[in-house]
Design an enzyme around this catalytic site. Structure first.
Site, short mmCIF file in Angstrom:
data_model
loop_
_atom_site.label_atom_id
_atom_site.label_comp_id
_atom_site.label_asym_id
_atom_site.label_seq_id
_atom_site.Cartn_x
_atom_site.Cartn_y
_atom_site.Cartn_z
CG MET A 41 -1.81 -1.28 1.27
SD MET A 41 -3.03 -1.23 2.61
CE MET A 41 -1.96 -1.28 4.05
CG ASP A 42 4.66 3.17 -2.27
OD1 ASP A 42 4.80 3.93 -1.30
OD2 ASP A 42 5.44 3.14 -3.24
N GLY A 43 2.04 5.07 -1.19
CA GLY A 43 1.59 6.36 -1.72
C GLY A 43 0.64 7.14 -0.83
CB THR A 235 -0.48 1.63 -5.24
OG1 THR A 235 -0.07 1.66 -3.87
CG2 THR A 235 -1.73 0.79 -5.37
CB SER A 236 3.11 4.76 -5.76
OG SER A 236 4.22 3.94 -5.47
#
Length: 290
Positions: A41-43, A235-236
């Site tokens: 869960m990046d960003g 993500t990101s």
């Protein structure tokens, strides 16, 4: 009056959205459906800056995205979902940021285990994976309560990796495997009429029996409660695993959408499922060869 009409419209929109998802998922279910999807869960912080939000609201938006993704995965028939929530390396951030994240984590853990939460509504069992001793007492207690409260749920499994890195998981598993083997050897030695370890080592069969293998390490991994992931989504747009599920990800599909975590949506999940189905036979063959 306007508030009542707004609720009715919102309820109608949710019903239509649910019906559309059911139609889409029924089509996708004709092909192979992954049993385990993992998310990095990046960003969240970048989303907060992008939207000019106050500190912590980016992570709150990320929690909402997680709830939606859990719902979509459950509706599709994905049994296992794993999320990378907090790395051991994240403890190196500014102390005030770490404290803020721990408070938010405790709040959201308690929210997940409420009677009316999506976790209980969908029958999801929660596991917290990682070196939980590194967490604050309050967060660790909340995590332990959540695991106990959801232990009776069996329809799906959510693994939340906190105070986690893959290298720490591997070292932990090897240490546990060594201790287990030494215990076995000591018991055999004690039952061997006073025989010593040298006698055991002289026997090739005994040496093979007490050699630590992949199966032993697998059994002691934090993530032993789940099958290896079929898909990892980060993500990101970053194309790296950042020390996440390195042991388990040899034969899974990697997907890195440009969207930040709070921006992830149904379209991203549909796209990666279609990609998984296109590559399913190739991935299956690679698993057989390993």
């Amino acid at each position: 009056m306007e508030g009542v009409n707004g609720k009715k419209v919102g309820h109608l929109f949710e019903n239509i959205s649910s019906f559309v998802r059911q139609c889409i998922f029924s089509v996708l279910s004709v092909g192979p459906v992954p049993s385990h999807i993992a998310f990095i869960m990046d960003g969240n912080r970048r989303y907060s800056k992008k939207q000019n939000l106050i500190d912590g609201n980016g992570h709150r938006a990320g929690f909402s995205a997680l709830i939606n993704m859990l719902k979509y995965c459950y509706e599709l028939g994905v049994k296992y979902v794993t999320v990378y929530a907090f790395s051991i390396d994240n403890f190196k951030r500014r102390p005030e940021e770490v404290v803020s994240l721990m408070k938010l984590m405790q709040e959201k853990i308690d929210e997940l285990t409420k009677e009316e939460s999506i976790v209980n509504h969908l029958g999801i069992r929660i596991y917290f994976q990682g070196n939980l001793k590194l967490l604050s007492d309050h967060v660790r207690s909340a995590a332990e309560r959540a695991m106990v409260k959801t232990s009776g749920n069996s329809k799906a499994v959510l693994s939340i990796c906190v105070a986690y890195t893959s290298t720490d998981e591997i070292v932990h598993a090897v240490q546990e495997s060594c201790e287990e083997k030494w215990d076995e050897i000591r018991k055999l030695d004690a039952n061997n009429d006073g025989g010593n370890l040298v006698r055991l080592e002289e026997n090739v069969k005994d040496k093979d029996e007490h050699r630590i293998g992949v199966i032993n390490v697998d059994r002691h991994m934090y993530m032993s409660v789940c099958p290896d992931p079929d898909i990892i989504i980060r993500t990101s747009g970053a194309a790296r695993l950042s020390n996440f599920l390195l042991w388990q990800s040899a034969h899974c599909l990697l997907y890195s959408p440009a969207a930040l975590w709070p921006e992830i949506g149904l379209r991203h999940l549909i796209w990666v499922i279609l990609d998984f189905q296109r590559n399913y036979l190739y991935l299956k063959e690679k698993k057989k060869q390993s």
